[in-house]
Enzyme design. Structure first.
Site, PDB file in Angstrom:
ATOM      1  N   ASN A  42       2.823  -0.358  -8.652  1.00 46.36           N
ATOM      2  CA  ASN A  42       2.943  -1.408  -9.667  1.00 46.36           C
ATOM      3  C   ASN A  42       4.398  -1.577 -10.064  1.00 46.36           C
ATOM      4  O   ASN A  42       5.190  -0.628 -10.028  1.00 46.36           O
ATOM      5  CB  ASN A  42       2.047  -1.117 -10.882  1.00 46.36           C
ATOM      6  CG  ASN A  42       2.315   0.217 -11.545  1.00 46.36           C
ATOM      7  OD1 ASN A  42       2.718   1.177 -10.904  1.00 46.36           O
ATOM      8  ND2 ASN A  42       2.086   0.297 -12.842  1.00 46.36           N
ATOM      9  N   CYS A  53       0.339  -5.474 -10.012  1.00 42.24           N
ATOM     10  CA  CYS A  53      -0.379  -4.206  -9.795  1.00 42.24           C
ATOM     11  C   CYS A  53      -0.052  -3.633  -8.419  1.00 42.24           C
ATOM     12  O   CYS A  53       0.347  -4.365  -7.491  1.00 42.24           O
ATOM     13  CB  CYS A  53      -1.883  -4.429  -9.858  1.00 42.24           C
ATOM     14  SG  CYS A  53      -2.506  -4.931 -11.464  1.00 42.24           S
ATOM     15  N   GLU A  55      -2.071  -2.655  -6.166  1.00 48.04           N
ATOM     16  CA  GLU A  55      -2.943  -3.204  -5.113  1.00 48.04           C
ATOM     17  C   GLU A  55      -2.374  -4.503  -4.562  1.00 48.04           C
ATOM     18  O   GLU A  55      -2.312  -4.726  -3.349  1.00 48.04           O
ATOM     19  CB  GLU A  55      -4.350  -3.485  -5.674  1.00 48.04           C
ATOM     20  CG  GLU A  55      -5.098  -2.262  -6.141  1.00 48.04           C
ATOM     21  CD  GLU A  55      -4.886  -1.945  -7.614  1.00 48.04           C
ATOM     22  OE1 GLU A  55      -3.749  -2.124  -8.114  1.00 48.04           O
ATOM     23  OE2 GLU A  55      -5.843  -1.510  -8.257  1.00 48.04           O
ATOM     24  N   CYS A  86      -8.141  -4.176 -11.089  1.00 45.22           N
ATOM     25  CA  CYS A  86      -8.399  -5.156 -12.156  1.00 45.22           C
ATOM     26  C   CYS A  86      -9.050  -6.396 -11.549  1.00 45.22           C
ATOM     27  O   CYS A  86      -9.095  -6.563 -10.323  1.00 45.22           O
ATOM     28  CB  CYS A  86      -7.094  -5.514 -12.874  1.00 45.22           C
ATOM     29  SG  CYS A  86      -6.027  -6.616 -11.936  1.00 45.22           S
ATOM     30  N   CYS A  89      -6.880  -8.420  -9.074  1.00 45.16           N
ATOM     31  CA  CYS A  89      -6.715  -7.765  -7.765  1.00 45.16           C
ATOM     32  C   CYS A  89      -8.007  -7.827  -6.948  1.00 45.16           C
ATOM     33  O   CYS A  89      -7.969  -7.946  -5.725  1.00 45.16           O
ATOM     34  CB  CYS A  89      -6.269  -6.317  -7.949  1.00 45.16           C
ATOM     35  SG  CYS A  89      -4.549  -6.206  -8.484  1.00 45.16           S
TER      36      CYS A  89
HETATM   37  N1  THU Z   1      -2.257  -1.373 -12.804  1.00 48.65           N
HETATM   38  C1  THU Z   1      -2.264  -1.300 -11.450  1.00 48.65           C
HETATM   39  O1  THU Z   1      -1.198  -1.257 -10.812  1.00 48.65           O
HETATM   40  N2  THU Z   1      -3.461  -1.277 -10.812  1.00 48.65           N
HETATM   41  C2  THU Z   1      -4.675  -1.225 -11.435  1.00 48.65           C
HETATM   42  O2  THU Z   1      -5.700  -1.165 -10.777  1.00 48.65           O
HETATM   43  C3  THU Z   1      -4.740  -1.255 -12.900  1.00 48.65           C
HETATM   44  C4  THU Z   1      -3.451  -1.473 -13.614  1.00 48.65           C
HETATM   45  C5  THU Z   1      -0.951  -1.332 -13.499  1.00 48.65           C
HETATM   46  C6  THU Z   1      -0.524  -2.579 -14.203  1.00 48.65           C
HETATM   47  C7  THU Z   1       0.408  -2.027 -15.249  1.00 48.65           C
HETATM   48  O3  THU Z   1       1.696  -1.856 -14.690  1.00 48.65           O
HETATM   49  C8  THU Z   1      -0.141  -0.653 -15.568  1.00 48.65           C
HETATM   50  O4  THU Z   1      -1.013  -0.331 -14.496  1.00 48.65           O
HETATM   51  C9  THU Z   1      -0.900  -0.572 -16.874  1.00 48.65           C
HETATM   52  O5  THU Z   1      -1.834  -1.572 -16.961  1.00 48.65           O
END
Ligand code: THU
Length: 127
Positions: A42, A53, A55, A86, A89
């Site tokens: 992320n 994110c 993903e 999320c 994604c």
């Molecule tokens: N985040 C991800 O990278 N993947 C997920 O599946 C859930 C959330 C990141 C977004 C943000 O930078 C941090 O996690 C907190 O939400």
């Protein structure tokens, strides 16, 4: 490449996370139908909504390399709970899922779970 190895790659990718705001470093690693592997982490922004994110970062890297069909994606997060993708994604993964479907691999404190994207996103949007 087994799913445990894919999770290890996801954990490795989380080390490059840029997450100064949430301090939540996520890593993802996917495998395509051509057995190619792509990782992502992320990366956040001071304008919070611009955050990408792990993903979607991994998916973008795969697409930029010409890949189109994803068989599985593993997600690592710093807490001991399963970190499911999320909603945004899930929809992005839906666009590039393999014909046989797409496995989402997450790790909890004591277990690894394999979920089907179709179960996490029933009736995803398609044109
Ligand atoms: N985040 C991800 O990278 N993947 C997920 O599946 C859930 C959330 C990141 C977004 C943000 O930078 C941090 O996690 C907190 O939400």
């Amino acid at each position: 490449m087994d799913y445990r190895e894919l999770l290890e790659h996801a954990k490795e990718a989380s080390k490059n996370s840029y997450s100064p705001y949430s301090k939540f470093a996520v890593g993802a690693c996917l495998i395509t139908t051509n057995d190619k592997i792509y990782s992502g982490c992320n990366f956040e922004n001071s304008s919070f909504g611009m955050t990408i994110c792990a993903e979607r970062n991994a998916v973008g890297t795969a697409i930029a390399d010409g890949e189109r069909r994803i068989k599985a994606i593993a997600i690592y997060s710093p807490n001991q709970k399963h970190c499911y993708p999320c909603g945004a994604c899930r929809q992005v993964l839906n666009e590039f899922k393999a014909e046989e479907g797409l496995d989402v691999i997450t790790e909890g404190e004591n277990d690894i779970e394999i979920s089907k994207l179709a179960d996490l996103l029933p009736e995803g949007f398609n044109l």
